[in-house]
Scaffold this active site. Structure first.
Site, PDB file in Angstrom:
ATOM      1  N   ASN A   1       0.862  -1.186   0.000  1.00  0.00           N
ATOM      2  CA  ASN A   1       0.000   0.000   0.000  1.00  0.00           C
ATOM      3  C   ASN A   1       0.898   1.236   0.000  1.00  0.00           C
ATOM      4  OD1 ASN A   1      -1.803   2.043   0.442  1.00  0.00           O
ATOM      5  ND2 ASN A   1      -2.369   1.419   2.524  1.00  0.00           N
TER       6      ASN A   1
ATOM      7  N   LYS B   1       0.037   4.215  -0.223  1.00  0.00           N
ATOM      8  CA  LYS B   1      -0.622   5.401   0.342  1.00  0.00           C
ATOM      9  C   LYS B   1      -0.411   6.579  -0.621  1.00  0.00           C
ATOM     10  CE  LYS B   1      -0.013   3.311   4.812  1.00  0.00           C
ATOM     11  NZ  LYS B   1       0.063   3.455   6.252  1.00  0.00           N
TER      12      LYS B   1
ATOM     13  N   HIS C   1      -9.479   1.144   5.566  1.00  0.00           N
ATOM     14  CA  HIS C   1      -8.151   1.412   6.128  1.00  0.00           C
ATOM     15  C   HIS C   1      -8.303   2.417   7.272  1.00  0.00           C
ATOM     16  CE1 HIS C   1      -4.031   2.679   6.636  1.00  0.00           C
ATOM     17  NE2 HIS C   1      -3.679   1.584   5.971  1.00  0.00           N
TER      18      HIS C   1
ATOM     19  N   GLU D   1      -6.626   4.873   8.207  1.00  0.00           N
ATOM     20  CA  GLU D   1      -6.438   6.291   7.853  1.00  0.00           C
ATOM     21  C   GLU D   1      -7.729   6.866   7.280  1.00  0.00           C
ATOM     22  OE1 GLU D   1      -2.922   5.775   5.439  1.00  0.00           O
ATOM     23  OE2 GLU D   1      -1.851   5.142   7.251  1.00  0.00           O
TER      24      GLU D   1
ATOM     25  N   GLU E   1      -4.724  -4.560  11.035  1.00  0.00           N
ATOM     26  CA  GLU E   1      -3.692  -3.533  11.155  1.00  0.00           C
ATOM     27  C   GLU E   1      -3.925  -2.752  12.446  1.00  0.00           C
ATOM     28  OE1 GLU E   1      -2.010  -2.363   7.053  1.00  0.00           O
ATOM     29  OE2 GLU E   1      -3.810  -1.189   7.325  1.00  0.00           O
TER      30      GLU E   1
ATOM     31  N   GLY F   1       2.991   2.758  10.617  1.00  0.00           N
ATOM     32  CA  GLY F   1       3.920   3.876  10.395  1.00  0.00           C
ATOM     33  C   GLY F   1       4.695   4.301  11.629  1.00  0.00           C
TER      34      GLY F   1
ATOM     35  N   SER G   1       3.974  -1.683  10.301  1.00  0.00           N
ATOM     36  CA  SER G   1       5.432  -1.705  10.436  1.00  0.00           C
ATOM     37  C   SER G   1       6.044  -3.065  10.097  1.00  0.00           C
ATOM     38  CB  SER G   1       5.856  -1.250  11.834  1.00  0.00           C
ATOM     39  OG  SER G   1       5.423   0.080  12.064  1.00  0.00           O
TER      40      SER G   1
HETATM   41  P1  13P Z   1       3.307   0.698   7.598  1.00  0.00           P
HETATM   42  O1  13P Z   1       3.833  -0.603   7.020  1.00  0.00           O
HETATM   43  O2  13P Z   1       4.024   1.900   7.069  1.00  0.00           O
HETATM   44  O3  13P Z   1       3.236   0.644   9.089  1.00  0.00           O
HETATM   45  O4  13P Z   1       1.798   0.849   7.076  1.00  0.00           O
HETATM   46  C1  13P Z   1       0.930  -0.207   7.226  1.00  0.00           C
HETATM   47  C2  13P Z   1      -0.320   0.101   6.497  1.00  0.00           C
HETATM   48  O5  13P Z   1      -1.095   0.960   6.896  1.00  0.00           O
HETATM   49  C3  13P Z   1      -0.591  -0.630   5.257  1.00  0.00           C
HETATM   50  O6  13P Z   1      -1.898  -0.436   4.838  1.00  0.00           O
END
Ligand code: 13P
Length: 249
Positions: free
Chosen positions: A9, A11, A94, A96, A166, A172, A211
Site C-alpha cells: 500500500n 498510500k 483502512h 487512515e 492492522e 507507520g 510496520s
Molecule cells: P506501515 O507498514 O508503514 O506501518 O503501514 C501499514 C499500512 O497501513 C498498510 O496499509
C-alpha cells in the site's frame, strides 16, 4: 490451502520513477510462485504500473473507491473505472480513511459491495487504537468491524474476502505487533468466521499490517493464522519489498 498475499500500500507516496524501478525489479526477481503480490499505488500511477508490471506476476490494487458507478461526486473514482484499469483488489476501511475521512462501518460495507459488484476483490482493513488496546477492548473493536461487514455478505462473497488486521498503533510507527499479539487477534477473527461456516473460516485469507519490514516479516508470516502482509513504508523500498515477498514463499 490459503495462498499467501503480499500487498504494498503506497498510500499517497510514489512517483513515475518508482513505478519503473519496481517494474524492472519485479521482472528480474524470482518471486516465489505460491505468493500473490499486489501493488496499490495512488490512482495516477495505475496505468503506468499496469504497463510496468505487464510481464510480471504482480497485480494491481487500489486504495479506495466510491460506492457509486458514476455521477456527481467530484474528486472520486468508481469501481467500474478501476476495473477498466485492470485493478484486482481494493482496500476498504483502512484506519487512515476511518479516522481522517470519518468512514463509518456502513460506508466501508458499501465500498466492499461496490467492489464485488464490478469483480474487484476487497481487502477489509480492521484494527484497534492504542487506547482501545490498553482498555482491553481489542477483540471487541476488531470483531465489530469484521462482523459489521461479514454478517451482511453472502457465502460466496465471504469466500472471496481478504481481511487485513492492522493495529492502528503499529501503522507507520516502527512499533510492530509481536507475532503473538498479531496471531491472537487473527485467530479470533478466524474463530468468528467459523461461526458462519467452519470450512470458509479455514479458507479465509488474513493479512497482518503495521510496520512489517524485511527483518520482521518472516516471523510474523510464520504464525498459523497470518497468510500475508499489507505493507506501507517498506513497500516503497524495492529491495525490502521483494525480500518480504520472498519470505512469504
Ligand atoms: P506501515 O507498514 O508503514 O506501518 O503501514 C501499514 C499500512 O497501513 C498498510 O496499509
Amino acid at each position: 490451502m490459503r495462498k499467501p498475499l503480499i500487498a504494498g500500500n503506497w498510500k499517497m507516496n510514489g512517483s513515475a520513477e518508482l513505478v519503473e524501478a519496481f517494474g524492472r525489479a519485479f521482472a528480474e526477481a524470482s518471486l516465489p510462485a505460491p505468493v500473490e503480490v499486489v501493488i496499490l499505488p495512488p490512482f495516477p500511477y495505475l496505468d503506468a504500473a499496469r504497463q510496468a508490471f505487464a510481464d510480471t506476476p504482480v497485480t494491481l490494487g487500489a486504495q479506495t473507491l466510491n460506492p457509486l458507478h458514476s455521477g456527481a461526486r467530484t474528486g472520486e473514482v468508481s469501481g467500474q473505472m478501476l476495473r477498466e484499469f485492470g485493478v484486482d483488489y481494493v482496500l476498504a476501511g483502512h484506519s487512515e480513511r476511518r479516522q481522517l475521512y470519518r468512514e463509518s462501518d456502513e460506508e466501508v460495507y458499501d465500498r466492499v459491495i461496490a467492489a464485488f459488484s464490478v469483480g474487484i476483490r476487497p481487502i477489509l482493513c480492521v484494527g484497534e487504537t492504542l487506547e482501545e488496546r490498553d482498555a482491553g477492548h481489542t477483540e471487541d473493536v476488531v470483531l465489530r468491524q469484521v462482523g459489521y461487514v461479514m454478517a451482511r455478505l453472502d457465502p460466496e462473497q465471504r469466500r472471496r474476502m481478504t481481511i487485513a488486521y492492522e493495529p492502528v498503533w503499529a501503522i507507520g510507527t516502527g512499533r510492530t505487533a509481536t507475532p503473538q499479539q498479531a496471531q491472537q487477534v487473527m485467530a479470533a477473527i478466524r474463530r468468528y468466521q467459523a461461526g458462519f461456516d467452519r470450512e470458509l473460516a479455514g479458507e479465509l485469507r488474513l493479512l497482518y499490517g503495521g510496520s512489517m519490514n524485511a527483518s520482521n516479516a518472516k516471523e510474523l508470516l510464520a504464525q498459523e493464522d497470518i497468510d500475508g502482509g499489507l505493507i506501507g513504508g517498506a513497500s516503497l523500498k524495492v529491495d525490502d519489498f521483494i525480500a518480504i515477498c520472498q519470505s512469504a514463499g
